[in-house]
Design a protein around this motif. Structure first.
Motif, PDB file in Angstrom:
ATOM      1  N   ARG A 252       0.812  -1.214   0.000  1.00  0.00           N
ATOM      2  CA  ARG A 252       0.000   0.000   0.000  1.00  0.00           C
ATOM      3  C   ARG A 252       0.849   1.269   0.000  1.00  0.00           C
ATOM      4  N   ARG A 253       1.867   1.321   0.851  1.00  0.00           N
ATOM      5  CA  ARG A 253       2.646   2.549   0.951  1.00  0.00           C
ATOM      6  C   ARG A 253       3.377   2.849  -0.357  1.00  0.00           C
ATOM      7  N   LEU A 254       3.970   1.819  -0.958  1.00  0.00           N
ATOM      8  CA  LEU A 254       4.655   2.015  -2.229  1.00  0.00           C
ATOM      9  C   LEU A 254       3.673   2.361  -3.349  1.00  0.00           C
ATOM     10  N   ARG A 255       2.527   1.705  -3.320  1.00  0.00           N
ATOM     11  CA  ARG A 255       1.517   1.940  -4.365  1.00  0.00           C
ATOM     12  C   ARG A 255       1.037   3.392  -4.318  1.00  0.00           C
ATOM     13  N   ARG A 256       0.738   3.870  -3.139  1.00  0.00           N
ATOM     14  CA  ARG A 256       0.244   5.235  -2.997  1.00  0.00           C
ATOM     15  C   ARG A 256       1.335   6.257  -3.298  1.00  0.00           C
ATOM     16  N   LEU A 257       2.544   5.945  -2.890  1.00  0.00           N
ATOM     17  CA  LEU A 257       3.663   6.819  -3.221  1.00  0.00           C
ATOM     18  C   LEU A 257       3.825   6.919  -4.733  1.00  0.00           C
ATOM     19  N   ALA A 258       3.730   5.796  -5.409  1.00  0.00           N
ATOM     20  CA  ALA A 258       3.891   5.768  -6.868  1.00  0.00           C
ATOM     21  C   ALA A 258       2.811   6.597  -7.553  1.00  0.00           C
ATOM     22  N   LEU A 259       1.563   6.419  -7.152  1.00  0.00           N
ATOM     23  CA  LEU A 259       0.470   7.179  -7.759  1.00  0.00           C
ATOM     24  C   LEU A 259       0.642   8.672  -7.521  1.00  0.00           C
ATOM     25  N   GLY A 260       0.990   9.039  -6.303  1.00  0.00           N
ATOM     26  CA  GLY A 260       1.164  10.447  -5.993  1.00  0.00           C
ATOM     27  C   GLY A 260       2.341  11.064  -6.723  1.00  0.00           C
ATOM     28  N   ARG A 261       3.456  10.329  -6.787  1.00  0.00           N
ATOM     29  CA  ARG A 261       4.652  10.852  -7.437  1.00  0.00           C
ATOM     30  C   ARG A 261       4.423  11.004  -8.953  1.00  0.00           C
ATOM     31  N   ALA A 262       3.772  10.016  -9.565  1.00  0.00           N
ATOM     32  CA  ALA A 262       3.511  10.094 -11.007  1.00  0.00           C
ATOM     33  C   ALA A 262       2.550  11.234 -11.328  1.00  0.00           C
ATOM     34  N   ALA A 263       1.531  11.414 -10.486  1.00  0.00           N
ATOM     35  CA  ALA A 263       0.570  12.500 -10.721  1.00  0.00           C
ATOM     36  C   ALA A 263       1.246  13.857 -10.574  1.00  0.00           C
ATOM     37  N   ALA A 264       2.026  14.030  -9.513  1.00  0.00           N
ATOM     38  CA  ALA A 264       2.693  15.314  -9.280  1.00  0.00           C
ATOM     39  C   ALA A 264       3.692  15.630 -10.379  1.00  0.00           C
ATOM     40  N   GLY A 265       4.334  14.593 -10.921  1.00  0.00           N
ATOM     41  CA  GLY A 265       5.340  14.793 -11.954  1.00  0.00           C
ATOM     42  C   GLY A 265       4.803  14.854 -13.360  1.00  0.00           C
ATOM     43  N   ASP A 266       3.469  14.865 -13.510  1.00  0.00           N
ATOM     44  CA  ASP A 266       2.844  14.901 -14.843  1.00  0.00           C
ATOM     45  C   ASP A 266       3.318  13.730 -15.711  1.00  0.00           C
ATOM     46  N   ASP A 267       3.516  12.583 -15.059  1.00  0.00           N
ATOM     47  CA  ASP A 267       4.090  11.403 -15.713  1.00  0.00           C
ATOM     48  C   ASP A 267       2.955  10.465 -16.138  1.00  0.00           C
ATOM     49  N   VAL A 268       2.358  10.769 -17.270  1.00  0.00           N
ATOM     50  CA  VAL A 268       1.224   9.992 -17.762  1.00  0.00           C
ATOM     51  C   VAL A 268       1.639   8.555 -18.068  1.00  0.00           C
ATOM     52  N   GLU A 269       2.835   8.373 -18.589  1.00  0.00           N
ATOM     53  CA  GLU A 269       3.298   7.028 -18.916  1.00  0.00           C
ATOM     54  C   GLU A 269       3.324   6.140 -17.680  1.00  0.00           C
ATOM     55  N   SER A 270       3.841   6.669 -16.570  1.00  0.00           N
ATOM     56  CA  SER A 270       3.878   5.873 -15.339  1.00  0.00           C
ATOM     57  C   SER A 270       2.474   5.651 -14.786  1.00  0.00           C
ATOM     58  N   LEU A 271       1.613   6.675 -14.862  1.00  0.00           N
ATOM     59  CA  LEU A 271       0.238   6.504 -14.402  1.00  0.00           C
ATOM     60  C   LEU A 271      -0.452   5.376 -15.164  1.00  0.00           C
ATOM     61  N   ALA A 272      -0.287   5.361 -16.485  1.00  0.00           N
ATOM     62  CA  ALA A 272      -0.909   4.319 -17.304  1.00  0.00           C
ATOM     63  C   ALA A 272      -0.364   2.943 -16.939  1.00  0.00           C
ATOM     64  N   ARG A 273       0.925   2.897 -16.697  1.00  0.00           N
ATOM     65  CA  ARG A 273       1.529   1.608 -16.329  1.00  0.00           C
ATOM     66  C   ARG A 273       1.032   1.139 -14.968  1.00  0.00           C
ATOM     67  N   LEU A 274       0.901   2.050 -14.031  1.00  0.00           N
ATOM     68  CA  LEU A 274       0.411   1.702 -12.695  1.00  0.00           C
ATOM     69  C   LEU A 274      -1.020   1.168 -12.752  1.00  0.00           C
ATOM     70  N   VAL A 275      -1.862   1.850 -13.510  1.00  0.00           N
ATOM     71  CA  VAL A 275      -3.250   1.398 -13.642  1.00  0.00           C
ATOM     72  C   VAL A 275      -3.308   0.056 -14.354  1.00  0.00           C
ATOM     73  N   ALA A 276      -2.434  -0.152 -15.335  1.00  0.00           N
ATOM     74  CA  ALA A 276      -2.429  -1.416 -16.084  1.00  0.00           C
ATOM     75  C   ALA A 276      -2.089  -2.604 -15.202  1.00  0.00           C
ATOM     76  N   VAL A 277      -1.284  -2.390 -14.152  1.00  0.00           N
ATOM     77  CA  VAL A 277      -0.918  -3.513 -13.268  1.00  0.00           C
ATOM     78  C   VAL A 277      -1.888  -3.660 -12.101  1.00  0.00           C
ATOM     79  N   GLY A 278      -2.907  -2.786 -12.032  1.00  0.00           N
ATOM     80  CA  GLY A 278      -3.933  -2.982 -11.014  1.00  0.00           C
ATOM     81  C   GLY A 278      -4.096  -1.883  -9.996  1.00  0.00           C
ATOM     82  N   CYS A 279      -3.360  -0.778 -10.108  1.00  0.00           N
ATOM     83  CA  CYS A 279      -3.532   0.338  -9.181  1.00  0.00           C
ATOM     84  C   CYS A 279      -4.822   1.101  -9.509  1.00  0.00           C
ATOM     85  N   ASP A 280      -5.457   1.604  -8.472  1.00  0.00           N
ATOM     86  CA  ASP A 280      -6.701   2.359  -8.623  1.00  0.00           C
ATOM     87  C   ASP A 280      -6.370   3.843  -8.762  1.00  0.00           C
TER      88      ASP A 280
END
Length: 407
Positions: A252-280
């Protein structure tokens, strides 16, 4: 006499290296670094603290105080308090004479006064002993009562003013089964050696302390610094590594960190990858914020649009992001159900687009909280100077929300 570190291999540091760490005011407990470490507690003071408590002092607390009776921590800590994943500032380990907002005895007296005021049949001994925190805003407690909760660590966090986070009000919650487990939750969300020198992030003071050791002439200090740096960097959260290894979603902690960091960094590629592996993409990441709230706050427009395409909820989006939206995006968020209230309008006052302010002002539902914006509206109207349109609009809003204004 040097103290053998708690939670690290017993032969990791030589006696000379331990002496160099002690000389630099550095101690180790449960594998974490204590800066400005105070001398270990003596038996007389330990007994005096125990006399104020409902039961025996838990062994991990005694072990900490036998290592360092007070000091400073410089890690990131998250806790689930009343259903919200919040950042907890656990930067001070209380001790007598600390010179802080209260020292250890001051906080003990504070808690005793509260208990006496609210519990008529109070025993006179503390169940929850305050052992650290941050000024008057956050406190960490160890349960001292005999029973199944003995040694459990709890946290109290004062509510912040409206606009600082989405949910106001004090929060409390259980943080760990014991103090060693709590120290195990102290991690770093950034590698401090990868940060700019003037960065304001957890770990910077740790980095500087290690670098100071490494830059000295004492060979024991230099070798201790190398080992200390490895211990510090071992606590850096590596969400990208976990993503590559396929283990991120379950953490959970890593997952939430990843979502927050990708969103703050305008990193659409990482956001798409995170959602593809099952992140909400609508999961709360911290302090009540979801990825779209974080992206709006930081002006990450590509991430905002991508998240909107995923149809994430936007109810709270303008409360934290109204300062950064353009008129089209503001309209879109309003149409999608974004809440318009005094907090959202207050954030919009930092937006350079006057039409965004007017849009939200028209949509806001009048209530008593809007009166709190009147002094700021009048100040901003006066500061608008030559921008007469902005000055006039802000002054009109101040009149509209001022309960004492008569037409």
């Amino acid at each position: 006499m040097t103290v053998v570190p708690d939670g690290v291999p017993p032969d990791l540091f030589s006696d000379g290296e331990l002496g160099a760490l002690s000389e630099a005011g550095i101690a180790l407990f449960a594998g974490r670094v204590v800066l400005e470490a105070q001398p270990p507690i003596d038996d007389a003071v330990l007994g005096a603290v125990a006399e104020r408590c409902a039961g025996p002092l838990p062994e991990p607390l005694i072990a900490l105080w036998r290592t360092a009776f007070g000091g400073r921590l410089d890690y990131d800590l998250r806790a689930d308090l009343e259903g919200h994943d919040v950042t907890v500032s656990f930067s001070e380990l209380f001790y007598p004479g600390s010179g802080g907002y209260h020292d250890l005895w001051g906080w003990v007296d504070h808690e005793c006064a509260l208990a006496e005021e609210h519990w008529p049949d109070w025993s006179g001994r503390l169940v929850h002993l305050p052992i650290g925190g941050f000024e008057y805003l956050e406190r960490v407690y160890v349960d001292t009562a005999t029973g199944p909760e003995h040694g459990v660590v709890d946290c109290w966090r004062q509510g912040l003013p409206a606009g600082w986070e989405l949910q106001a009000g004090d929060r409390i919650g259980r943080m760990a089964d014991d103090l060693r487990a709590l120290f195990g939750q102290l991690m770093l969300e950034h590698d401090p050696w990868a940060l700019e020198d003037d960065a304001i992030e957890a770990g910077v003071d740790l980095r500087d302390a290690v670098d100071d050791l490494a830059g000295g002439t004492d060979p024991h200090a230099r070798t201790a610094a190398e080992k200390l740096r490895r211990l510090v960097q071992a606590t850096v959260l590596d969400w990208r590594g976990a993503l590559d290894q396929g283990t991120l979603v379950a953490q959970r902690r890593l997952r939430r960190l990843a979502l927050g960091r990708a969103a703050a960094g305008d990193d659409v590629e990482s956001l798409a990858r995170l959602v593809a592996v099952g992140c909400d993409p609508s999961e709360e990441v911290y302090n009540g914020l979801t990825p779209i709230d974080v992206a709006l706050r930081d002006g990450a427009t590509a991430a905002v649009r991508w998240l909107l395409d995923q149809r994430v909820p936007v109810e709270n989006s303008l409360q934290d992001g109204a300062h950064a939206v353009d008129l089209d995006l503001a309209r879109d968020l309003v149409d999608r159900g974004a809440m318009i209230n005094a907090t959202a309008l207050s954030r919009a006052l930092d937006n350079q687009d006057l039409e965004v302010v007017q849009l939200l002002a028209r949509a806001v539902q009048p209530d008593d909280t809007l009166a709190g914006l009147v002094p700021r509206l009048r100040m901003l109207a006066a500061q608008a100077g030559q921008d007469r349109d902005r000055s006039a609009v802000l002054a009109e809003l101040a009149d509209r929300f001022d309960p004492n204004h008569s037409v």
